[in-house]
Design a protein around this motif. Structure first.
Motif, PDB file in Angstrom:
ATOM      1  N   ARG A 180       0.797  -1.218   0.000  1.00  0.00           N
ATOM      2  CA  ARG A 180       0.000   0.000   0.000  1.00  0.00           C
ATOM      3  C   ARG A 180       0.837   1.280   0.000  1.00  0.00           C
ATOM      4  N   LEU A 181       0.266   2.310  -0.563  1.00  0.00           N
ATOM      5  CA  LEU A 181       0.881   3.635  -0.589  1.00  0.00           C
ATOM      6  C   LEU A 181       1.221   4.093   0.826  1.00  0.00           C
ATOM      7  N   GLN A 182       0.272   3.967   1.738  1.00  0.00           N
ATOM      8  CA  GLN A 182       0.455   4.449   3.114  1.00  0.00           C
ATOM      9  C   GLN A 182       1.582   3.728   3.831  1.00  0.00           C
ATOM     10  N   ARG A 183       1.770   2.466   3.515  1.00  0.00           N
ATOM     11  CA  ARG A 183       2.847   1.700   4.160  1.00  0.00           C
ATOM     12  C   ARG A 183       4.194   2.024   3.534  1.00  0.00           C
ATOM     13  N   ALA A 184       4.161   2.333   2.258  1.00  0.00           N
ATOM     14  CA  ALA A 184       5.421   2.571   1.539  1.00  0.00           C
ATOM     15  C   ALA A 184       6.011   3.952   1.812  1.00  0.00           C
ATOM     16  N   LEU A 185       5.149   4.961   2.014  1.00  0.00           N
ATOM     17  CA  LEU A 185       5.649   6.337   2.152  1.00  0.00           C
ATOM     18  C   LEU A 185       6.667   6.528   3.279  1.00  0.00           C
ATOM     19  N   PRO A 186       6.402   6.038   4.511  1.00  0.00           N
ATOM     20  CA  PRO A 186       7.418   6.219   5.562  1.00  0.00           C
ATOM     21  C   PRO A 186       8.733   5.516   5.220  1.00  0.00           C
ATOM     22  N   LEU A 187       8.654   4.374   4.568  1.00  0.00           N
ATOM     23  CA  LEU A 187       9.865   3.652   4.173  1.00  0.00           C
ATOM     24  C   LEU A 187      10.621   4.440   3.104  1.00  0.00           C
TER      25      LEU A 187
ATOM     26  N   LEU B  24      11.561  -0.643  -6.278  1.00  0.00           N
ATOM     27  CA  LEU B  24      10.707  -1.121  -7.362  1.00  0.00           C
ATOM     28  C   LEU B  24       9.289  -0.714  -7.000  1.00  0.00           C
ATOM     29  N   LEU B  25       8.644   0.017  -7.900  1.00  0.00           N
ATOM     30  CA  LEU B  25       7.328   0.581  -7.591  1.00  0.00           C
ATOM     31  C   LEU B  25       6.269   0.104  -8.573  1.00  0.00           C
ATOM     32  N   ASP B  26       5.316  -0.633  -8.088  1.00  0.00           N
ATOM     33  CA  ASP B  26       4.142  -1.020  -8.856  1.00  0.00           C
ATOM     34  C   ASP B  26       3.317   0.252  -9.064  1.00  0.00           C
ATOM     35  N   VAL B  27       3.031   0.576 -10.295  1.00  0.00           N
ATOM     36  CA  VAL B  27       2.361   1.844 -10.582  1.00  0.00           C
ATOM     37  C   VAL B  27       0.972   1.910  -9.948  1.00  0.00           C
ATOM     38  N   ASN B  28       0.227   0.822 -10.039  1.00  0.00           N
ATOM     39  CA  ASN B  28      -1.136   0.789  -9.523  1.00  0.00           C
ATOM     40  C   ASN B  28      -1.186  -0.059  -8.253  1.00  0.00           C
ATOM     41  N   LEU B  29      -1.401   0.610  -7.133  1.00  0.00           N
ATOM     42  CA  LEU B  29      -1.429  -0.080  -5.833  1.00  0.00           C
ATOM     43  C   LEU B  29      -2.874  -0.125  -5.332  1.00  0.00           C
ATOM     44  N   ALA B  30      -3.571  -1.175  -5.692  1.00  0.00           N
ATOM     45  CA  ALA B  30      -4.965  -1.351  -5.269  1.00  0.00           C
ATOM     46  C   ALA B  30      -5.777  -0.082  -5.501  1.00  0.00           C
ATOM     47  N   GLY B  31      -5.640   0.474  -6.685  1.00  0.00           N
ATOM     48  CA  GLY B  31      -6.440   1.641  -7.056  1.00  0.00           C
ATOM     49  C   GLY B  31      -5.799   2.983  -6.767  1.00  0.00           C
ATOM     50  N   GLU B  32      -4.639   3.001  -6.127  1.00  0.00           N
ATOM     51  CA  GLU B  32      -3.925   4.261  -5.890  1.00  0.00           C
ATOM     52  C   GLU B  32      -2.628   4.257  -6.694  1.00  0.00           C
ATOM     53  N   PHE B  33      -2.239   5.406  -7.220  1.00  0.00           N
ATOM     54  CA  PHE B  33      -0.969   5.482  -7.942  1.00  0.00           C
ATOM     55  C   PHE B  33       0.197   5.615  -6.972  1.00  0.00           C
ATOM     56  N   CYS B  34       1.341   5.111  -7.377  1.00  0.00           N
ATOM     57  CA  CYS B  34       2.525   5.098  -6.517  1.00  0.00           C
ATOM     58  C   CYS B  34       3.317   6.405  -6.591  1.00  0.00           C
ATOM     59  N   PHE B  35       2.832   7.384  -7.355  1.00  0.00           N
ATOM     60  CA  PHE B  35       3.669   8.553  -7.643  1.00  0.00           C
ATOM     61  C   PHE B  35       4.122   9.371  -6.423  1.00  0.00           C
ATOM     62  N   PRO B  36       3.330   9.443  -5.332  1.00  0.00           N
ATOM     63  CA  PRO B  36       3.872  10.107  -4.130  1.00  0.00           C
ATOM     64  C   PRO B  36       5.119   9.402  -3.588  1.00  0.00           C
ATOM     65  N   ILE B  37       5.185   8.078  -3.722  1.00  0.00           N
ATOM     66  CA  ILE B  37       6.378   7.335  -3.292  1.00  0.00           C
ATOM     67  C   ILE B  37       7.556   7.722  -4.196  1.00  0.00           C
ATOM     68  N   ALA B  38       7.296   7.768  -5.491  1.00  0.00           N
ATOM     69  CA  ALA B  38       8.332   8.145  -6.451  1.00  0.00           C
ATOM     70  C   ALA B  38       8.864   9.546  -6.149  1.00  0.00           C
ATOM     71  N   ALA B  39       7.953  10.457  -5.832  1.00  0.00           N
ATOM     72  CA  ALA B  39       8.366  11.835  -5.527  1.00  0.00           C
ATOM     73  C   ALA B  39       9.255  11.883  -4.281  1.00  0.00           C
ATOM     74  N   ALA B  40       8.887  11.116  -3.255  1.00  0.00           N
ATOM     75  CA  ALA B  40       9.688  11.082  -2.022  1.00  0.00           C
ATOM     76  C   ALA B  40      11.084  10.534  -2.310  1.00  0.00           C
ATOM     77  N   LEU B  41      11.162   9.495  -3.123  1.00  0.00           N
ATOM     78  CA  LEU B  41      12.460   8.899  -3.473  1.00  0.00           C
ATOM     79  C   LEU B  41      13.282   9.863  -4.318  1.00  0.00           C
ATOM     80  N   GLU B  42      12.618  10.514  -5.258  1.00  0.00           N
ATOM     81  CA  GLU B  42      13.281  11.485  -6.134  1.00  0.00           C
ATOM     82  C   GLU B  42      13.908  12.600  -5.315  1.00  0.00           C
ATOM     83  N   ALA B  43      13.181  13.048  -4.282  1.00  0.00           N
ATOM     84  CA  ALA B  43      13.671  14.128  -3.418  1.00  0.00           C
ATOM     85  C   ALA B  43      14.948  13.718  -2.683  1.00  0.00           C
ATOM     86  N   ARG B  44      15.101  12.417  -2.444  1.00  0.00           N
ATOM     87  CA  ARG B  44      16.292  11.908  -1.742  1.00  0.00           C
ATOM     88  C   ARG B  44      17.378  11.463  -2.697  1.00  0.00           C
TER      89      ARG B  44
END
Lengths: 126, 81
Positions: free
Chosen positions: A42-49, A59-79
């Motif tokens: 889930r997006l919510q579980r992945a964001l803190p990590l 590795l980011l699955d684009v579609n996470l049970a109906g939510e896009f992973c892009f906030p995770i990508a943005a957090a990683l990009e920032a780091r």
């Protein structure tokens, strides 16, 4: 079989909503010496990590049970943590402009393709 | 009802003539059902091998599980797992 790709020492976050796919990915990575963070579904579980875990890549699955992973990508990009999208049919059209040049692997994926891309793209430990 | 909102609570009961006891080991199907519900639906599975037959209780939050996973319904109807 060719020479085995060595991913020893790489810490890789795996975000994938299908259990079977997540387990296959984790086993594949671990068999090449990777240290898998997760997998999480889930997006919510992945964001803190994505924000706080020491990582060499994700590795980011684009579609996470109906939510896009892009906030995770943005957090990683920032780091400055590199990532690879895992895409199912139709996901490519959903990629926002800032992520359209990121590497992606289509599902179902070929292990050697995924492992090769990880070896190429993820930061080696110093 | 859980604190976070509505949940789906599904109980699957099998009632048989012969006495039932716990198996010696957990098969792939059993562990797959539990792992899928926990991982994909953030839910829980309880399996009890009661003398009268199997009781399987599956619970997961409806919030963020907008589409019920059809594999879980199929697994609940599958006597072989």
């Amino acid at each position: 079989m060719g020479r085995e790709v060595d991913l020893s020492g790489l810490r890789v976050l795996v975000v994938e909503d299908s259990l079977l796919v997540a387990e296959v990915i984790a086993e594949t990575l671990e068999s090449h010496g990777c240290d898998v963070v997760g997998p999480v579904s889930r997006l919510q579980r992945a964001l803190p990590l994505a924000r706080d875990e020491p990582l060499h890549g994700a590795l980011l699955d684009v579609n996470l049970a109906g939510e896009f992973c892009f906030p995770i990508a943005a957090a990683l990009e920032a780091r400055g943590v590199p990532f690879i999208f895992l895409t199912g049919y139709g996901d490519i059209e959903a990629l926002p402009p800032e992520f359209q040049t990121k590497p992606l692997v289509g599902k179902p994926f070929v292990s050697s393709e995924l492992v090769g891309l990880i070896s190429q793209r993820f930061r080696r430990p110093a | 009802m859980s604190a976070e909102g509505e949940r789906l609570n599904l109980t699957w009961l099998e009632r048989v003539q012969l006495p039932v006891s716990s198996p010696d080991h957990q098969g792939f199907g059993t562990s797959f059902i539990a792992r899928s519900v926990e991982y994909e639906l953030e839910g829980s599975v309880e399996l009890a091998y009661e003398p009268e037959g199997l009781r399987c209780a599956i619970s997961f939050p409806l919030n963020r599980n907008v589409e019920v996973n059809p594999a879980i319904i199929a697994a609940g109807n599958d006597h072989g797992s």
